[in-house]
Scaffold this motif. Structure first.
Motif, PDB file in Angstrom:
ATOM      1  N   ILE A  45       0.890  -1.376   0.010  1.00 39.17           N
ATOM      2  CA  ILE A  45      -0.008   0.054  -0.031  1.00 39.17           C
ATOM      3  C   ILE A  45       1.013   1.262   0.133  1.00 39.17           C
ATOM      4  O   ILE A  45       0.806   2.030   0.762  1.00 39.17           O
ATOM      5  CB  ILE A  45      -1.077   0.056   1.150  1.00 39.17           C
ATOM      6  CG1 ILE A  45      -1.631  -1.437   1.113  1.00 39.17           C
ATOM      7  CG2 ILE A  45      -1.976   1.011   1.133  1.00 39.17           C
ATOM      8  CD1 ILE A  45      -2.601  -1.451   2.481  1.00 39.17           C
ATOM      9  N   LYS A  46       1.757   1.437  -0.728  1.00 42.90           N
ATOM     10  CA  LYS A  46       2.654   2.339  -1.221  1.00 42.90           C
ATOM     11  C   LYS A  46       3.518   2.713   0.135  1.00 42.90           C
ATOM     12  O   LYS A  46       4.007   3.993   0.074  1.00 42.90           O
ATOM     13  CB  LYS A  46       1.768   3.651  -1.620  1.00 42.90           C
ATOM     14  CG  LYS A  46       1.110   3.537  -2.848  1.00 42.90           C
ATOM     15  CD  LYS A  46       0.407   4.596  -3.294  1.00 42.90           C
ATOM     16  CE  LYS A  46      -0.540   4.494  -4.492  1.00 42.90           C
ATOM     17  NZ  LYS A  46      -1.169   5.485  -4.974  1.00 42.90           N
TER      18      LYS A  46
ATOM     19  N   VAL B 255       1.401  -7.802  -3.557  1.00 47.30           N
ATOM     20  CA  VAL B 255       2.080  -6.671  -3.068  1.00 47.30           C
ATOM     21  C   VAL B 255       3.175  -6.305  -3.993  1.00 47.30           C
ATOM     22  O   VAL B 255       3.681  -6.994  -4.958  1.00 47.30           O
ATOM     23  CB  VAL B 255       2.869  -6.703  -1.797  1.00 47.30           C
ATOM     24  CG1 VAL B 255       1.788  -7.352  -0.745  1.00 47.30           C
ATOM     25  CG2 VAL B 255       3.941  -7.971  -1.664  1.00 47.30           C
TER      26      VAL B 255
ATOM     27  N   PRO C 270      -4.064  -5.258   0.678  1.00 50.75           N
ATOM     28  CA  PRO C 270      -4.368  -4.482  -0.686  1.00 50.75           C
ATOM     29  C   PRO C 270      -5.712  -4.434  -0.887  1.00 50.75           C
ATOM     30  O   PRO C 270      -6.452  -5.302  -0.743  1.00 50.75           O
ATOM     31  CB  PRO C 270      -3.360  -4.907  -1.495  1.00 50.75           C
ATOM     32  CG  PRO C 270      -2.190  -5.596  -0.719  1.00 50.75           C
ATOM     33  CD  PRO C 270      -2.648  -6.114   0.311  1.00 50.75           C
ATOM     34  N   ALA C 271      -6.206  -3.469  -1.640  1.00 48.72           N
ATOM     35  CA  ALA C 271      -7.688  -3.359  -2.096  1.00 48.72           C
ATOM     36  C   ALA C 271      -7.981  -4.530  -3.268  1.00 48.72           C
ATOM     37  O   ALA C 271      -9.053  -4.963  -2.752  1.00 48.72           O
ATOM     38  CB  ALA C 271      -8.159  -2.012  -2.574  1.00 48.72           C
TER      39      ALA C 271
END
Length: 441
Positions: free
Chosen positions: A196-197, A250, A227-228
């Motif tokens: 997630i960045k 990821v 993650p979404a």
């Protein structure tokens, strides 16, 4: 299988445990070579227990040696037996077991003359059906504790070394070294994951008995989120029941200089982790899908891990896109036509004038029976109508017994959009289904 089935045991024994001497070299040997079977990223080796050869999963994620599926091994004798309770992954109650001490375990030129064993009594706890070969137990810490252990995934061999200067020099010249910690008799390593960045440092159990690439525990670290883009999935079975969670990709996973792009991570549900005792700061596990990309050396005595790139280092990270889990469900006699290799005797005729064909014969062979053990909700297999308990008769118009379980697993994660046809038997009725593999990530 992983990844049709994930074999995971992060085991907690509910009674006090005592130190054991582990395996010792016999005679003048300094190295032992043990060929292994690699199935779904998991390592299986033969070990004699009190004189009887059994098949073991080699699992760095457990501390004690565990036996099960002994119904056809009545000749194995156990000593000093007492009842205990066993707990581990899964959301069900603890299961009954036995503890046995003063057992003798043997490898070629190696011996552990005083080994403690834990025996699972529940015959439903059976890994054999999920890997397609007989599996009688799991061995972990006591295999690794005394010696250098190299696992060469390319050559499918385990090398056990007695530590000396020559061996140490070779390892240091060819491998990259990393510090590990041995906590509760299990190895841990620090790595990093881009999720997630964010790049998040993570302390992970080195778990060769987990066939997935990476497991992360969402609620164990504030910076770890799912993650979404993910989907719910069956992750495997532990001591105390089935394990469910989510799967997602990821951006990156790294062990220092060794980096992997877009690996698949499993996020087990919190309910599946209730019986597990965690070491401080643990955020998840590294499993066989990562290990198989290396030659790996475990040096527990010096708290070190050594890695060297293998042939599969750059292999893509795939998963079962069908949503159906297949298990081995016994054997069947199958009649096959076999071409004779003998020289022809000439043309012969029966009493009615019909020619007798002498160039083939029939033989009966034992072949595997497969059934569906799990169907993921809303998956391609589920939407096609397949159900848990269906007996698989054919796959893509070939009899199912012509496949190994490993080949079926590979087929079900082979290619997005690939068409799969299955004929199954349900309640004594033959039924046909068709679906396409579909990537959820």
């Amino acid at each position: 299988m992983k990844k049709a089935f994930v074999l995971i045991l992060i085991c907690f024994i509910s009674i006090p445990l005592f130190a054991q001497d582990g395996f010792q070299f016999q005679s003048n040997k300094n190295k032992v070579v043990i060929p292994f079977q690699l199935i779904n990223n998991l390592i299986f080796i033969p070990i004699k227990v009190n004189g009887v050869e059994l098949n073991f999963l080699l699992d760095t994620g457990v501390d004690e040696t565990i036996l099960f599926s002994l119904e056809d091994k009545d000749e194995v004798r156990f000593f000093n037996v007492e009842k205990i309770k066993l707990k581990g992954l899964g959301d069900e109650d603890a299961i009954e077991g036995l503890k046995s001490s003063h057992n003798k375990l043997e490898l070629p030129h190696m011996l552990d003359a005083d080994h403690e064993l834990f025996i699972v009594l529940d015959q439903d706890f059976n890994f054999s059906s999920h890997v397609g070969i007989p599996v009688n137990g799991i061995i972990g810490y006591h295999f690794f504790k005394n010696n250098l252990v190299e696992i060469d995934y390319d050559r499918k061999k385990v090398f056990v070394y007695k530590e000396n200067k020559k061996v140490s020099k070779r390892i240091k010249n060819k491998y990259t070294s990393y510090p590990i910690s041995i906590e509760n008799n299990k190895p841990y390593l620090f790595a990093s994951v881009d999720i997630i960045k964010k790049t998040v440092p993570v302390k992970l159990l080195l778990d060769s008995g987990n066939s997935d690439a990476i497991w992360l525990f969402e609620n164990r670290a504030n910076k770890i989120g799912v993650p979404a883009k993910n989907f719910n999935d069956f992750l495997g079975r532990g001591f105390n029941g089935d394990i469910y969670g989510k799967r997602a990709r990821v951006a990156n996973f790294a062990i220092d200089q060794f980096r992997f792009e877009n690996p698949i991570v499993a996020f087990p549900n919190t309910s599946s982790l209730g019986n597990v005792v965690f070491v401080k700061d643990r955020a998840g596990s590294i499993g066989g899908e990562i290990f198989k990309r290396f030659s790996v050396i475990f040096d527990y005595k010096n708290s070190s891990l050594y890695l060297k790139r293998g042939r599969n280092f750059d292999a893509p990270f795939n998963y079962n896109m069908s949503g159906v889990e297949i298990q081995h469900q016994g054997l069947q006699w199958v009649q096959e036509t076999v071409q004779l290799q003998t020289a022809p005797k000439g043309i012969e005729f029966d009493s009615s004038g019909e020619r007798i064909k002498n160039d083939f014969k029939y033989k009966f062979s034992l072949k595997p029976i497969y059934s569906i053990s799990n169907v993921r909700k809303d998956s391609p297999a589920d939407l096609s109508g397949l159900k848990k308990g269906d007996v698989v008769i054919s796959i893509n118009k070939s009899p199912s017994y012509k496949y190994s379980l490993e080949q079926i697993t590979a087929l079900l994660k082979s290619e997005d959009g690939k068409t799969i046809e299955m004929e199954v038997e349900r309640n004594n009725v033959l039924m046909k289904f068709k679906f396409q593999l579909k990537s959820m990530l």
